[in-house]
Design a protein around this motif. Structure first.
Motif, PDB file in Angstrom:
ATOM      1  N   SER A  88       0.829  -1.207   0.000  1.00  8.00           N
ATOM      2  CA  SER A  88       0.000   0.000   0.000  1.00  8.00           C
ATOM      3  C   SER A  88       0.867   1.262   0.000  1.00  8.00           C
ATOM      4  CB  SER A  88      -0.951   0.009   1.202  1.00  8.00           C
ATOM      5  OG  SER A  88      -0.211   0.113   2.408  1.00  8.00           O
ATOM      6  N   GLU A  89       2.158   1.063  -0.165  1.00  6.78           N
ATOM      7  CA  GLU A  89       3.157   2.145  -0.239  1.00  6.78           C
ATOM      8  C   GLU A  89       3.209   2.989   1.026  1.00  6.78           C
ATOM      9  OE1 GLU A  89       2.709   4.246  -3.942  1.00  6.78           O
ATOM     10  OE2 GLU A  89       2.960   2.416  -5.101  1.00  6.78           O
ATOM     11  N   ARG A  90       2.846   2.393   2.144  1.00  3.93           N
ATOM     12  CA  ARG A  90       2.982   3.068   3.435  1.00  3.93           C
ATOM     13  C   ARG A  90       4.299   2.690   4.104  1.00  3.93           C
ATOM     14  NH1 ARG A  90      -2.157   1.785   6.767  1.00  3.93           N
ATOM     15  NH2 ARG A  90      -1.205   3.290   8.165  1.00  3.93           N
ATOM     16  N   LEU A  91       5.019   1.742   3.498  1.00  2.92           N
ATOM     17  CA  LEU A  91       6.282   1.268   4.044  1.00  2.92           C
ATOM     18  C   LEU A  91       7.218   0.965   2.889  1.00  2.92           C
ATOM     19  CD1 LEU A  91       7.939  -0.059   6.493  1.00  2.92           C
ATOM     20  CD2 LEU A  91       6.918  -2.202   5.738  1.00  2.92           C
ATOM     21  N   THR A  92       8.459   1.376   3.014  1.00  2.20           N
ATOM     22  CA  THR A  92       9.476   0.965   2.042  1.00  2.20           C
ATOM     23  C   THR A  92      10.549   0.187   2.789  1.00  2.20           C
ATOM     24  OG1 THR A  92      10.715   3.037   2.301  1.00  2.20           O
ATOM     25  CG2 THR A  92       9.108   2.939   0.504  1.00  2.20           C
ATOM     26  N   LEU A  93      11.107  -0.782   2.122  1.00  2.00           N
ATOM     27  CA  LEU A  93      12.179  -1.591   2.697  1.00  2.00           C
ATOM     28  C   LEU A  93      13.449  -1.339   1.897  1.00  2.00           C
ATOM     29  CD1 LEU A  93      10.215  -4.929   3.172  1.00  2.00           C
ATOM     30  CD2 LEU A  93      10.727  -3.204   4.901  1.00  2.00           C
ATOM     31  N   ASP A  94      14.507  -0.941   2.597  1.00  2.52           N
ATOM     32  CA  ASP A  94      15.790  -0.671   1.966  1.00  2.52           C
ATOM     33  C   ASP A  94      16.846  -1.559   2.597  1.00  2.52           C
ATOM     34  OD1 ASP A  94      15.080   2.855   2.113  1.00  2.52           O
ATOM     35  OD2 ASP A  94      14.631   1.453   0.507  1.00  2.52           O
TER      36      ASP A  94
ATOM     37  N   VAL B  27      19.608   0.259  -1.015  1.00  3.08           N
ATOM     38  CA  VAL B  27      18.868  -0.129  -2.213  1.00  3.08           C
ATOM     39  C   VAL B  27      17.428  -0.443  -1.802  1.00  3.08           C
ATOM     40  CG1 VAL B  27      18.673  -1.836  -4.069  1.00  3.08           C
ATOM     41  CG2 VAL B  27      20.935  -1.084  -3.292  1.00  3.08           C
ATOM     42  N   ARG B  28      16.474   0.210  -2.442  1.00  2.00           N
ATOM     43  CA  ARG B  28      15.053  -0.037  -2.158  1.00  2.00           C
ATOM     44  C   ARG B  28      14.677  -1.416  -2.679  1.00  2.00           C
ATOM     45  NH1 ARG B  28      11.380   4.611  -2.030  1.00  2.00           N
ATOM     46  NH2 ARG B  28      12.663   4.764  -0.191  1.00  2.00           N
TER      47      ARG B  28
END
Length: 99
Positions: free
Chosen positions: A60-66, A70-71
């Motif tokens: 839901s694009e409320r969290l990004t993991l890097d 690097v995403r």
């Protein structure tokens, strides 16, 4: 609560055995195995639920993991985190690291 070894004998004798420990110590091997399986099932269920929640936040694009700056992509292996976890528990191989 005392520190215990595999034989369930206290390593530190100055600490009394807790009520939980004394109850567990009274179980036979079959009962201990059943309790261990129940605890493992509960742990795996909790990990699944955390993966499902993280996947929902990520998709839901409320969290990004890097990782190392690097995403990471959402569902890079054509499935969800929690489904991937379930499949790994059931013996699926890890995807090639080159993918």
């Amino acid at each position: 609560m005392g520190i215990r070894n595999a034989s369930t004998k206290p390593i530190c004798h100055s600490l009394p055995m807790s009520r939980k420990e004394s109850n567990f110590a009274s179980f036979n091997d079959d009962q201990k195995l059943i309790i261990a399986e129940m605890l493992l099932d509960s742990r795996q269920s909790a990990i699944h639920d955390v993966c499902a929640h993280l996947e929902w936040l990520h998709s839901s694009e409320r969290l990004t993991l890097d990782l190392d700056g690097v995403r990471l992509p959402t569902s890079p292996f054509f499935g969800t985190m929690h489904m991937d976890y379930t499949c790994r528990l059931n013996g699926d191989a890890w995807p090639d690291e080159e993918v």
